[in-house]
Design an enzyme around this catalytic site. Structure first.
Site, short mmCIF file in Angstrom:
data_model
loop_
_atom_site.label_atom_id
_atom_site.label_comp_id
_atom_site.label_asym_id
_atom_site.label_seq_id
_atom_site.Cartn_x
_atom_site.Cartn_y
_atom_site.Cartn_z
N LYS A 31 13.73 11.60 12.85
CA LYS A 31 12.26 10.92 13.17
C LYS A 31 11.65 11.54 13.74
CE LYS A 31 14.69 6.56 11.88
NZ LYS A 31 14.86 4.96 12.25
N GLU A 65 8.23 3.74 20.61
CA GLU A 65 6.90 3.53 20.58
C GLU A 65 6.70 1.92 20.20
OE1 GLU A 65 7.65 5.30 16.28
OE2 GLU A 65 8.50 3.25 15.57
N HIS A 121 16.84 -7.51 7.95
CA HIS A 121 16.77 -5.86 7.78
C HIS A 121 16.79 -5.59 6.10
CE1 HIS A 121 14.34 -5.21 11.33
NE2 HIS A 121 15.30 -5.42 11.73
N ARG A 180 14.86 9.73 -0.85
CA ARG A 180 15.40 9.48 -2.63
C ARG A 180 15.41 8.11 -3.06
NH1 ARG A 180 16.56 4.29 -0.72
NH2 ARG A 180 16.55 4.07 1.86
P1 ADP Z 1 16.18 2.83 10.47
O1 ADP Z 1 16.33 4.13 9.66
O2 ADP Z 1 16.96 2.78 11.17
O3 ADP Z 1 16.60 1.25 9.54
P2 ADP Z 1 13.71 2.15 10.87
O4 ADP Z 1 12.83 2.72 11.26
O5 ADP Z 1 13.17 2.13 9.33
O6 ADP Z 1 15.63 2.70 11.20
O7 ADP Z 1 13.65 0.65 11.14
C1 ADP Z 1 14.13 -0.71 10.87
C2 ADP Z 1 13.82 -1.49 11.25
O8 ADP Z 1 13.46 -2.40 12.34
C3 ADP Z 1 12.45 -2.17 10.79
O9 ADP Z 1 12.56 -2.06 8.72
C4 ADP Z 1 11.49 -3.10 11.52
O10 ADP Z 1 12.03 -4.11 10.71
C5 ADP Z 1 12.39 -2.23 12.55
N1 ADP Z 1 11.12 -1.97 13.88
C6 ADP Z 1 11.31 -0.17 13.45
N2 ADP Z 1 10.51 0.31 14.69
C7 ADP Z 1 9.64 -0.65 14.45
C8 ADP Z 1 8.42 -0.98 15.43
N3 ADP Z 1 7.98 -0.02 16.07
N4 ADP Z 1 7.73 -2.42 15.48
C9 ADP Z 1 8.64 -3.15 14.91
N5 ADP Z 1 9.98 -3.36 14.26
C10 ADP Z 1 10.04 -2.17 14.03
#
Ligand code: ADP
Length: 448
Positions: A116, A200, A235, A292
Site C-alpha cells: 500500500k 491517513e 465491508h 484481479r
Molecule cells: P483492505 O485491503 O484490508 O480491504 P482497504 O484499504 O481497502 O483495506 O480498506 C478497507 C475498508 O476500510 C474500506 O472499504 C473502508 O470502509 C475502510 N477504510 C480504509 N481506509 C479508510 C479511510 N482513510 N477512511 C475511512 N475508511 C477507511
C-alpha cells in the site's frame, strides 16, 4: 492465442471464464476439490483434474497441486479468477517459472501495487487522488503525532501489507494514536511478516467508488469508467452499480484517467480496479488497487459492452488492447445484487445444503451469473455467494424497476438467501435516491 487454459477457481467465476475461453476458441480445463465433484460448471470444461479435499487450504490454495494439474493437462495459461490465489505474487511467479502464462499482472506489478505504501507513492506520481497522510512508513511516535496533527483527527493507522480489512485502527486523539500505532505494528508484523504502517485521514460517511482499468503489455491502459459499491455490510459488497450515480462528468473523467495512468505507470497487463472513497463534495481518495478481475465486473461490461474477462485473456496472450480510450462509451445503467446463501434474519449465517427449488428470472436486460441450480448442494467450505443477478436498462430508475421484477421472479429454496434483503433495499429511499454512504445498509438493518 492460447490453446488450453486452466481455471484455478470454482463456481460462477469458473463458469464465467469457461464462457470467455470458449468464445475465443480456447479449451478450458478446470481443477476441482472433492466437495465440488458434482459442480455443474465442470461439465463445460474440456478436462477436469481433482486437486484435493474440500477445504481450500487443501485444494484451491495449493500451488503445487494446481501447477501439477496444469502440467498434466498441458495448458499454456492459468486464470486465477478472484479470491484464492488471484493476488498471490508468488503464485504468479511460479507460473512464470513453469512457462505457464498467468492471466493477470506480472508478479512485479502485482507486488508494486499490492504494497500500500509503494502504491500510494505511485498514485501520487500519477496524480491519482490519495488520502492526506504520511508519505511513507511511519518511523516513530513523534512522526505519527506530527502527521496526525497536520491532517487532523480522526486518523486511521494501516498496515502497508494489509488486506481483507485486517491491520487497520482508527484513532480519534493522541492517546488512542499512541496505542494504535504499537498494536497495529505488532499485528502487521505477526499477520503479514511486515510491520510497516502508515497514517491517513479517516473519512466518515463516504461512498465507495471504484474505477475499472485494463492494461496491455504494450504500454497502453484504458479505463472503463466507474462503479459505486457503497451498498455493503461489514465491508462486504452486496449491491454494485455502474456508472456511479450523480458524479460530476468532469470529475469522473479526471479520476478515471488518473487511475488508468497509475496502471500504465505500474506496467500492468490485465484487469485492475482502483478503489476510492468519495466524500460529500465529491473529493476522491484512493483506498487500494485490486490486481484481479472483480466480482462486480459485469455491471461495467453491461454499460460499456466490453467483455472484461476476454480482454484480460487477450492481453495476457500478448495482444494489444483492441480499443482506445475514446472508443469507450457509457450506455445506460446496470445494477448487480449478490445472491448469497445466508440468512439475513439470523446474522447472515451461511446456509450450506441442498437447493431443492431454483427458478431463475429472465427477460430483456436480465443477466444471471451462477453455478447454482435445482438439485445443487452448497458445500460448506467456500464463500456463500451462489450467484450474481445483473440488470441493464436505459436509466437508473428503470434499472431499479427491472431489478425489482427480477428479484420477484427469482425463487430459491429451502435455503435462505439475500434475495429478500435486496427487495427491501430496492424500495429504500436512500438507495432509490442514491443518497447513500458505505454504512446505510447497516443502519437500515439496525433500524428494522
Ligand atoms: P483492505 O485491503 O484490508 O480491504 P482497504 O484499504 O481497502 O483495506 O480498506 C478497507 C475498508 O476500510 C474500506 O472499504 C473502508 O470502509 C475502510 N477504510 C480504509 N481506509 C479508510 C479511510 N482513510 N477512511 C475511512 N475508511 C477507511
Amino acid at each position: 492465442m492460447f490453446s488450453r487454459l486452466l481455471i484455478a477457481n470454482r463456481g460462477e467465476i469458473a463458469l464465467r471464464i469457461i464462457r470467455a475461453a470458449r468464445e475465443l476458441g480456447v479449451k478450458p480445463v478446470c481443477v476441482y476439490s472433492e466437495a465440488d465433484r458434482d459442480g455443474w460448471w465442470l461439465k463445460h470444461a474440456d478436462e477436469t483434474v481433482c486437486i484435493g479435499p474440500g477445504p481450500s487450504v487443501d485444494s484451491y490454495l495449493r500451488i503445487d497441486r494446481i501447477i501439477s494439474a496444469a502440467e498434466i493437462a498441458n495448458v499454456d495459461a492459468i486464470h486465477p479468477g478472484y479470491g484464492f490465489l488471484a493476488e498471490n505474487a508468488h503464485f504468479a511467479e511460479v507460473c512464470r517459472d513453469c512457462h505457464i502464462e498467468f492471466i493477470g499482472p506480472s508478479p512485479e506489478a502485482m507486488a508494486r501495487l499490492g504494497d500500500k505504501i509503494t502504491c500510494k507513492k505511485m498514485a501520487r506520481a500519477a496524480k491519482t487522488p490519495t488520502f492526506p497522510g504520511s508519505d511513507g512508513a511511519i518511523e516513530d511516535e513523534d512522526e505519527a503525532m506530527e502527521v496526525a496533527a497536520s491532517i487532523g483527527y480522526p486518523v486511521i493507522v494501516k498496515a502497508s501489507a494489509g488486506g481483507g480489512g485486517r491491520g487497520m485502527r482508527i484513532a480519534h486523539n493522541e492517546a488512542a494514536l499512541r496505542s494504535s500505532l504499537t498494536a497495529a505494528r505488532q499485528e502487521a508484523a505477526a499477520a503479514f511478516g511486515n510491520g510497516a504502517v502508515y497514517i491517513e485521514k479517516f473519512l466518515e460517511n463516504a461512498r465507495h467508488v471504484e474505477v475499472q482499468v485494463l492494461g496491455d503489455k504494450h504500454g497502453h491502459a484504458v479505463h472503463l469508467y466507474d462503479r459505486d459499491c457503497s451498498s455493503q455490510r461489514r465491508h462486504q459488497k452486496l449491491i454494485e452499480e455502474a456508472p456511479a450515480p450523480g458524479i460530476d462528468p468532469k470529475k469522473r473523467d479526471a479520476v478515471a484517467r488518473s487511475a488508468a495512468d497509475l496502471i500504465r505507470r505500474a506496467e500492468y497487463a490485465g484487469a485492475a480496479t482502483v478503489e476510492f472513497l468519495m466524500d460529500a463534495e465529491q473529493n476522491f481518495y484512493m483506498l487500494e488497487v485490486n490486481t484481479r478481475v472483480q466480482v462486480e465486473h459485469p455491471v461495467t461490461e453491461m454499460v460499456t459492452g466490453i467483455d472484461i474477462v476476454q480482454a484480460s485473456i487477450r492481453v495476457a496472450a500478448g495482444e494489444p488492447l483492441p480499443f482506445k480510450q475514446r472508443d469507450i462509451k457509457l450506455n445506460g445503467h446496470a445494477l448487480e445484487c449478490r445472491i448469497n446463501a445466508e440468512d439475513p434474519d439470523r446474522g447472515f449465517t451461511p446456509q450450506p445444503g441442498p437447493v431443492d427449488r431454483f427458478i431463475p428470472p429472465g427477460g430483456l436486460g436480465v443477466r444471471l451469473d451462477t453455478h447454482a441450480h435445482t438439485g445443487y448442494r452448497i458445500p460448506p467450505h467456500y464463500d456463500s455467494m451462489i450467484g450474481k443477478l445483473i440488470v441493464h436498462a436505459p436509466t437508473r430508475p428503470e434499472a431499479i424497476q427491472r431489478m425489482r421484477g427480477a428479484l420477484d421472479e427469482f425463487e430459491i429454496g429451502p435455503i435462505k438467501t439475500t434475495i429478500p434483503l435486496h427487495r427491501r433495499v430496492m424500495d429504500q429511499p436512500l438507495f432509490v435516491d442514491a443518497n447513500y454512504d458505505i454504512h446505510y445498509i447497516e443502519r437500515m438493518l439496525a433500524s428494522e
